[in-house]
Design an enzyme around this catalytic site. Structure first.
Site, short mmCIF file in Angstrom:
data_model
loop_
_atom_site.label_atom_id
_atom_site.label_comp_id
_atom_site.label_asym_id
_atom_site.label_seq_id
_atom_site.Cartn_x
_atom_site.Cartn_y
_atom_site.Cartn_z
N GLY A 15 50.10 13.11 11.25
CA GLY A 15 51.41 13.59 11.64
C GLY A 15 51.94 12.89 12.87
O GLY A 15 52.33 13.55 13.84
N LEU A 16 51.96 11.55 12.85
CA LEU A 16 52.38 10.77 14.01
C LEU A 16 53.40 9.72 13.62
O LEU A 16 53.37 9.17 12.52
CB LEU A 16 51.18 10.07 14.65
N PHE A 34 53.78 5.27 10.47
CA PHE A 34 53.84 6.70 10.13
C PHE A 34 52.46 7.12 9.65
O PHE A 34 51.92 6.54 8.71
CB PHE A 34 54.84 6.97 9.00
N GLU A 35 51.89 8.12 10.30
CA GLU A 35 50.65 8.74 9.83
C GLU A 35 51.05 10.02 9.09
O GLU A 35 51.35 11.04 9.69
CB GLU A 35 49.72 9.05 11.00
N ILE A 36 51.04 9.94 7.76
CA ILE A 36 51.61 11.00 6.92
C ILE A 36 50.67 12.19 6.84
O ILE A 36 49.48 12.03 6.54
CB ILE A 36 51.90 10.46 5.51
#
Length: 832
Positions: free
Chosen positions: A468-469, A531-533
Site C-alpha cells: 500500500g505505497l 505502486f505497491e498494490i
C-alpha cells in the site's frame, strides 16, 4: 532465502518430430499424425488458439498428437521458417478432456508453451496461424521429468516445511540494513518501524532468531493461505459473470491470455492501439510484448508526452500485470465512451507492458499453489531465469526444472543502473534481491531501458505488490531528494489520495538500489513511481487484489476514493500538463526529421562485495535519442528537461539560524524491571527534552542516542511528541547502543523512553547514558546545466541543421527554424 541448496541431476527426455516419427533418445515411435515437424496453414484465422481444441483439418491450424514420456514438464516451441515471420500461436491440450495444458500467443511466431504433464498423458499440440503471410512454422517438443514435489528426477524431495510471514522490528536504518544482509525473503511491506519477511523453513527461523532482531508472526502458515486464496478465486469466478473491471475479468490471467488480449486490442482498434515486441527476448526465448495507445497511434514521432505503465518485474506479483492490462482496457473503452478520457488520450501517448518478466511469471502462474516458499515452490518465484550467475552445479536445466529451483535468477528491480551496487540489493545468486552481475545484465531491464532511452517518457509507473505505497526516488536516503522534490511529492501525494496508499520516498520503505525509477528518473527527468498494490499478499484473492484495488471499493485502502483507476487517470492528466515536463516549439518542413540526442556517463554506487569489501563505482554510459516528425510549419514537441536530475542538484533549505546545542539525557536513579512487552507493559524510564524552533534555532535533524556497556544487555528507545504520538524508536537488539533520528522535527516538548528489555545479569544491571544532538538543515545545491543536441535531417537523411537546446521543467523554448542555417544562428527564445 537461506542456504537450502543441494545438487541435482535433471532427467531430460528430448523429443523431436522428424521424418521417421517421434524420436525419444533414439527410440522411434510411430507418429500419430503427419511425420514432420513443419506445421502448415494456408490461411490466417483470428482466434485464441488456447480457447479450444479444434477439429482436425480446421482452417488456419495444424496439430500433432504426442504422448508424455514423463511425470514433469512439456516444452513446446514454435519458430519461423526461412525469413517468413508472420504470427502463429501455440497451445497444448489434454486429448481426453480437451482442457488446455499450456499456451503461447506472442506477436510473432516465436512461441514457448510450458506446463506440467503426467507420464502416459495423451496430448495434442495445436498451432494456429493468427496473422501474416507465413504459411509454415517449425515445431519442437521436449519433456523434462520431475518429482511430484517439483524437484528434478534423481533428487530426494525435501520434507515439507512450514512457511510463515513475520513482521521484523526495524526502527533504525541500521536495523533494515542488518535484516537485508541476512539473505531472507524480505517483502515490500514495510514502514519506518518494521518489515514483513517470509520465513520459508526452520533454517530461516534460526537465522532470524540468531540475528537478534525482534519479530512477531503475521501469518503462521503461508501454504494454507495460498491454497485458501486459490479456492476463493475459483469460487469468485464461478459466481461472478463479469467483474467491475474495464475488461470484466474475474480470474488471474495466464501469460498466453495477456499476449492474446493485447494483440486483440490492437487488431480491433487499429488507429488507436499498436502492439509491439520489445527489443530482446528473454533467457528462455520468450518475447516481451506491449501496446501503445494514442490517436494516430502509428505515428510514433508525433511529439506527445508519454505515460509508461508496466507490471510484473517480480514474477509472483500477479496483480501488477492485471492492473496494467486493465488500464489498457480503461483507455480503449474510455476513448469511445468518456469525453474526459478521450481528451487525455488525444493529448498523450500511452505505453503499457503488463509483464516485464514473462519467464518468471509463466513459471509462477503455472505452478501449483504451494505457497511454502521452499526452494522448489515455483509459485513464489520472484526473479528472472538467468542461470549464469549461479554456481556451476546449479546452472543446468530449464528455469522451471533446475537444481537451484526458484532461487536461480536475478531480481530485475535491482538490476537497473541507478545507484546499482549499493545497499538494498542481494550480493549472492540465491538472494531474492540479487542484483545481477552488472547493471542491465538482464534482457528484461535492457528492454525497459531501450524504450525509455528512445522515447520521451515523461511519466512512469512500475507496479508491484504489496504494502500500500506510492514510492518515489531516491531509493537511498543519503542520496538526498532531487530538486523536483516539492512537485514530485505533491504528485505522489495526489496519486496516494486516490488509492489510499502511503506516499513516501523509496528509502522510507528500506534502502533499495538498482530500481526502475531510480534509473529512469535520474537519467531522463521523467517522473517515476512504484505502486505497491494492496497490503496482504503477493497475489491475494482476485476480488480483493485486483477488482477492489483497481476500482476503489472495499476492502481496498482506496475504497470510495477512486482506487488505482483514478490514480492512473491523475498520472495521465499530469502527463498531459505542459507544466509537468518541457516543450520545444519551432518551425520545420514536412517530411524532415528532428532528433534530440544526449550521451553521458553516470557512476553506480561504490560496489559492495560479498566479503564485505567495496570496489569503485562502475561508470554506465546512457544514450538518449528521440525523434519528431514535423507535419510542416509550426510544431510543438513534449520532452523531458535537458538537464538530468542526477547533476541538476539536490533539494534542501537554507538554515534560518543556528542549530540547537546538544543536551545530555538525565538518567533517573535506579534501573527499571525488565520489560519485554512495552507498551502494553508501561514500566520504563521517561526523560523529557525540548526541541526549540525559529527564530532562536533551526533544527534540520535530531539524533537521540544511548549507549551501555555490553551487547549482552538490551535497552530499547522510544520517542514521543507532546501529543503522546510515537515519532521515532530504536529497538534493534544485539548491540550496546540505540539511536533514533527525526528529520525537520516540529518544535515542542518530547519524551525519550528507555525500556529495559533484557539484562544478562539482573543482579548487576548495565545502565545507560544518553544524549540529544541537533544538526542544521542541508541547503539546496545546484549543478551545471546540460543541453540536448537538436538536429534536423532532410528527406534523404542529410543533416541540415544542428543546435544545442537548454530547457527546464515547465519551460517552453522556441528553437526557431531549426532546419535552416539562418535558424541555427538565432538565439532560442524562452516562451514561458
Amino acid at each position: 532465502m537461506g542456504s537450502r541448496l543441494r545438487s541435482a541431476v535433471i532427467a531430460r527426455s528430448g523429443v523431436a518430430l522428424g521424418a521417421a516419427g517421434l524420436v525419444v533418445f533414439g527410440l522411434t515411435v510411430p507418429a500419430a499424425t503427419a511425420a514432420d515437424n513443419v506445421l502448415r496453414a494456408d490461411q490466417a484465422v483470428t482466434r485464441a488458439c488456447y480457447s479450444s481444441l479444434l477439429p482436425r483439418n480446421a482452417r488456419g491450424a495444424d496439430q500433432r498428437e504426442i504422448t508424455s514420456t514423463v511425470d514433469g514438464l512439456i516444452q513446446a516451441r514454435l519458430a519461423p521458417q526461412s525469413g517468413a515471420e508472420g504470427d502463429w500461436d501455440l497451445a497444448v491440450f489434454d486429448k481426453a478432456t480437451g482442457g488446455v495444458v499450456a499456451g503461447s500467443s506472442a506477436f510473432r511466431s516465436r512461441e514457448l508453451a510450458e506446463s506440467f504433464v503426467k507420464k502416459g498423458q495423451q496430448l495434442v499440440v495445436q498451432a494456429c496461424r493468427y496473422a501474416g503471410s507465413a504459411r509454415t512454422v517449425t515445431l519442437g517438443v521436449d519433456f523434462l521429468a520431475l518429482t511430484k514435489q517439483g524437484t528434478p528426477t534423481g533428487t530426494a524431495a525435501p520434507a515439507a516445511e512450514r512457511a510463515e510471514m513475520v513482521r521484523v522490528e526495524t526502527p533504525e536504518r541500521k536495523d533494515k540494513q542488518h535484516l537485508l544482509g541476512l539473505g531472507l525473503d524480505v517483502t515490500e511491506k514495510a514502514d519506518a518501524t518494521g518489515v514483513d519477511v517470509v520465513l520459508a523453513n526452520d533454517a530461516d527461523r534460526k537465522t532470524l532468531r540468531d540475528s537478534g532482531l525482534k519479530f512477531n508472526t503475521v501469518d503462521p502458515d503461508l501454504s494454507r493461505t495460498s491454497r485458501d486464496n486459490a479456492a476463493k478465486d475459483v469460487a469468485y469466478a464461478q459466481k461472478t459473470p463479469a467483474s467491475a473491471l474495464p475488461s470484466g475479468r474475474t480470474t488471474y490471467r495466464h501469460l498466453y491470455e495477456y499476449e492474446y488480449e493485447l494483440k486483440e486490442l490492437a487488431r480491433k482498434n487499429p488507429n488507436l492501439v499498436r502492439a509491439f515486441t520489445a527489443a530482446e527476448p528473454t533467457i528462455e526465448g520468450r518475447d516481451v510484448v506491449g501496446i501503445e495507445i494514442a490517436t494516430d497511434v502509428n505515428n510514433l514521432a508525433d511529439g506527445k508526452a508519454i505515460d509508461f505503465v508496466m507490471g510484473v518485474h517480480h514474477a509472483r506479483e500477479w496483480p501488477a500485470g492485471e492492473h496494467a492490462i486493465e488500464w489498457a482496457y480503461e483507455l480503449v473503452n474510455g476513448y469511445r465512451a468518456d469525453p474526459s478520457i478521450r481528451s487525455l488520450v488525444g493529448k498523450t501517448r500511452n505505453i503499457i507492458v503488463p509483464i516485464v518478466n514473462p519467464d518468471g511469471f509463466s513459471i509462477s502462474r503455472e505452478a501449483e499453489p504451494k505457497g511454502d516458499f521452499s526452494r522448489f515452490d515455483y509459485e513464489m518465484k520472484r526473479k528472472t531465469c538467468e542461470p549464469a550467475d549461479s554456481p556451476p552445479q546449479f546452472r543446468t536445466g530449464v528455469c522451471m526444472a533446475n537444481p537451484g529451483g526458484a532461487q536461480r535468477g536475478t531480481d530485475p528491480n535491482r538490476n537497473y543502473a541507478g545507484f546499482w551496487g549499493g545497499n538494498g540489493a542481494g550480493l549472492n545468486w540465491n538472494s531474492e534481491t540479487f542484483r545481477g552481475s552488472q547493471p542491465f545484465s538482464e534482457p528484461e531491464t535492457r528492454n525497459i531501458r531501450d524504450i525509455v532511452s528512445k522515447r520521451q517518457v515523461t511519466n512512469l509507473i512500475t507496479l508491484h505488490t504489496f504494502s500500500g505505497l506510492v514510492l518515489r526516488p531516491p531509493g537511498v536516503a543519503d542520496v538526498r531528494p532531487p530538486l523536483d522534490e516539492p512537485t514530485f511529492k505533491a504528485l505522489g501525494d495526489k496519486l496516494a489520495s486516490r488509492n489510499g496508499y502511503t506516499s513516501e520516498p523509496s528509502w522510507g520503505l528500506y534502502d533499495t538500489t538498482g530500481t526502475t525509477e531510480d534509473w529512469s528518473y535520474w537519467a531522463t527527468g521523467g517522473y517515476g513511481f512504484t505502486f505497491e498494490i494492496g497490503t496482504v499478499a503477493f497475489h491475494p484473492p482476485y476480488q480483493d487484489g485486483v477488482v477492489a484495488e483497481y476500482t476503489g471499493v472495499a476492502p481496498a485502502l482506496g475504497a470510495g476514493k477512486g482506487g488505482n483507476r483514478q490514480a492512473f487517470l491523475d498520472m495521465l492528466a499530469n502527463t498531459a500538463d505542459p507544466a509537468a515536463h518541457s516543450t520545444l516549439i519551432g518551425s520545420a518542413p514536412r517530411g524532415y526529421q528532428l532528433k534530440l540526442h544526449k550521451t553521458f556517463q553516470t557512476p553506480t554506487s561504490p560496489v559492495l562485495q560479498p566479503d564485505g569489501t567495496t570496489k569503485p563505482p562502475i561508470y554506465v554510459t546512457d544514450t538518449l535519442d528521440s525523434t519528431f516528425a514535423p507535419t510542416g510549419g509550426r510544431f510543438a514537441w513534449s520532452v523531458n528537461p535537458s538537464t538530468r536530475p542526477y547533476v541538476a542538484g539536490r533539494y534542501g533549505r537554507d538554515p534560518q539560524g543556528p542549530h540547537q546545542a546538544g543536551v545530555d539525557l538525565v538518567n533517573p536513579p535506579g534501573v527499571p524491571a525488565e520489560n519485554t512487552s512495552y507498551p502494553s507493559n508501561p514500566v520504563a524510564e521517561s526523560m523529557p527534552f525540548t526541541v526549540k524552533g525559529l527564530p532562536e534555532v533551526d533544527n534540520g535533524r535530531v539524533d537521540v542516542s544511548v549507549q551501555w556497556a555490553s551487547s549482552n544487555d538490551d535497552w530499547d528507545l522510544f520517542i514521543f511528541n507532546s501529543a503522546g504520538q510515537l515519532v521515532g524508536q530504536s529497538a534493534s537488539g544485539g548491540t550496546n547502543s540505540e539511536r533514533a533520528t527525526l528529520f525537520d522535527p516540529p518544535p515542542g516538548n518530547y519524551t525519550a523512553v528507555m525500556v529495559d528489555f533484557d539484562q544478562a545479569d539482573p543482579a548487576h544491571p548495565d545502565d545507560w547514558a544518553g544524549r540529544v544532538d541537533f544538526a542544521s538543515p542541508l541547503p539546496t545545491t545546484y549543478g551545471p546545466k546540460e543541453a540536448y543536441t537538436l538536429t534536423c535531417s532532410d528527406r534523404i537523411g542529410r543533416t541540415v541543421g544542428m543546435t544545442d537546446v537548454f530547457v527546464d521543467r515547465g519551460q517552453t523554448i522556441d528553437v526557431g527554424e531549426v532546419c535552416s542555417t539562418r535558424g541555427n544562428k538565432q538565439p532560442h527564445r524562452l516562451v514561458n
